[in-house]
Design an enzyme around this catalytic site. Structure first.
Site, PDB file in Angstrom:
ATOM      1  CD  GLU A  54      -2.863  -1.136  -0.003  1.00 34.13           C
ATOM      2  OE1 GLU A  54      -3.299  -0.049  -0.424  1.00 34.13           O
ATOM      3  OE2 GLU A  54      -3.104  -2.220  -0.556  1.00 34.13           O
TER       4      GLU A  54
ATOM      5  CG  ASP B   6       2.793  -6.942  -5.984  1.00 40.76           C
ATOM      6  OD1 ASP B   6       2.194  -6.535  -4.967  1.00 40.76           O
ATOM      7  OD2 ASP B   6       2.303  -7.742  -6.804  1.00 40.76           O
TER       8      ASP B   6
END
Ligand SMILES: [Zn+2]
Length: 409
Positions: free
Chosen positions: A277, A356
């Site tokens: 996030e 990621d």
């Protein structure tokens, strides 16, 4: 103009056909791989779990297919038959002017809502319940629906009045001002939504002082992030699906964890999801999304300007009411949105890969890989989607691709 009418009908038919074709491909791809766990997940997932994910995906896809086919037919019927009578009915109760246009749009949206409600009910109480995800009671569902309707009316009615008034008052520049106003409202929503709207539906409590929280705060400080706080959302009152998200801009940003996520994942996995996030924040994905929306809505308003100038309502054999013009254009924009979805979803999937990548650079690949594996097992996500369906509908890359990306050098 009759050509435009023909194009709009053809576009709606073709777009509904394309949606059904893509969903059939998805069903076929899931069915074809149902009996073998993909090699990369052989040790992680039992055949039973894999089959259950296939059943869940197929059930969801079949319901979506029925919903879209029904929606396509309803749109065609509105345009070909029912817009005229709906207008006459509203005109009987509301005198000409802004109020009539607003009432017409609200009336048609209300019928659309009622027609779609059975699908929502089946999805929640049959499908999600059958697979053990739904926690919502009928009372809670009803309350959510009523709150949602009230909220939409409170937001939409002033916006519609503003839209039609602007369009009436400033003949040539209304669309530019309308677009600027729309963007301002969207930006305001980034602050308003987490502070006032989301709490109408869920409870947000500051994360309790646990070793996990201390660990999270240490990482935030180490990576140089400031935030308005860490919150836990009571997602488990409605569904057992797990998630985390990041909301707000600048100093108003907050990090929200679904309680379901905290219950099911190890500390390492939670930290990797947090890092993911934060990666979105680090790479400026919120701003990128806003820029993308600014471009797309600018084009949308340009189309509206053209439609309002061109007498599109008469082309459909309807009175020249701005409400009718707006409805026709919103129906016609459905297929355009579908054609743009591979592009917007491509940008979104690219952002997921970058986030990621950030998690990997902070914590190494392993925690994120195990978080993704657990998420897809718990959420019964298919590991074998169709590539073309993915191109159109996946805002996140399929988990096998994300894991391969994490494992790559
Ligand atoms: Zn993400």
């Amino acid at each position: 103009m009759t050509l435009v009418v023909a194009i709009i009908f053809a576009a709606i038919i073709l777009s509904t056909g394309l949606e059904i074709y893509l969903e059939r491909r998805q069903l076929a791809s899931v069915a074809a791989h149902k009996d073998v766990v993909p090699a990369a997940f052989a040790g992680e997932l039992t055949l039973d779990e894999h089959r259950r994910a296939a059943d869940y995906t197929s059930a969801r896809t079949r319901l979506a297919m029925a919903e879209k086919a029904f929606g396509g037919v309803v749109t065609l019927l509105w345009l070909a038959v029912f817009l005229g009578p709906a207008y006459e009915l509203v005109a009987r109760f509301v005198s000409p002017g802004l109020s009539r246009s607003v009432a017409l749009v609200v009336f048609i949206a209300a019928i659309g809502y009622v027609l779609d409600l059975p699908f929502t009910i089946v999805r929640t109480f049959r499908l999600e319940s059958k697979f053990g995800f739904n926690r919502m009671t009928p009372g809670m569902f009803l309350r959510d629906q009523l709150k949602g309707i009230a909220l939409q009316l409170v937001l939409a009615i002033p916006l519609l009045y503003g839209f039609f008034a602007l369009q009436h008052a400033i003949p040539h520049l209304w669309w530019l001002l309308g677009w600027a106003g729309f963007m301002l409202v969207m930006l305001a929503m980034i602050v308003i939504y987490p502070a006032f709207i989301a709490p109408l539906f869920n409870k947000f409590t500051p994360m309790p002082q646990t070793p996990l929280k201390a660990h999270i705060e240490a990482l935030l400080a180490k990576w140089g992030f400031e935030s308005k706080g860490l919150f836990v959302m009571d997602a488990s009152t409605r569904s057992t699906h797990g998630n985390a998200y990041f909301s707000g801009l600048g100093k108003a940003k907050r990090i929200v964890f679904f309680d379901t996520l905290l219950q099911k994942h190890s500390e390492e996995e939670i930290l990797s999801i947090l890092a993911h996030e934060l990666g979105h924040y680090k790479y400026g994905h919120v701003k990128e999304r806003i820029a993308e929306m600014a471009v797309l809505t600018f084009l949308g308003f340009a189309v509206l300007y053209w439609a309002f100038a061109g007498g599109i309502a008469q082309a459909f054999g309807l009175p020249d009411d701005p409400g009718l013009v707006l409805i026709i254009i919103l129906f016609a924009m459905g297929p355009i949105g579908q054609l743009l979805s591979p592009f917007t979803n491509f940008l979104s999937r690219r952002a997921e890969f970058q986030a990621d990548g950030f998690a990997k650079s902070m914590l190494g690949p392993q925690p994120m890989i195990s978080a993704l594996t657990r998420l897809s097992r718990d959420n019964l996500a298919t590991l074998t989607p169709d590539w073309l369906y993915t191109l159109f509908y996946y805002s996140h890359p399929p988990v096998p691709e994300r894991i391969a990306h994490l494992e790559s050098a």
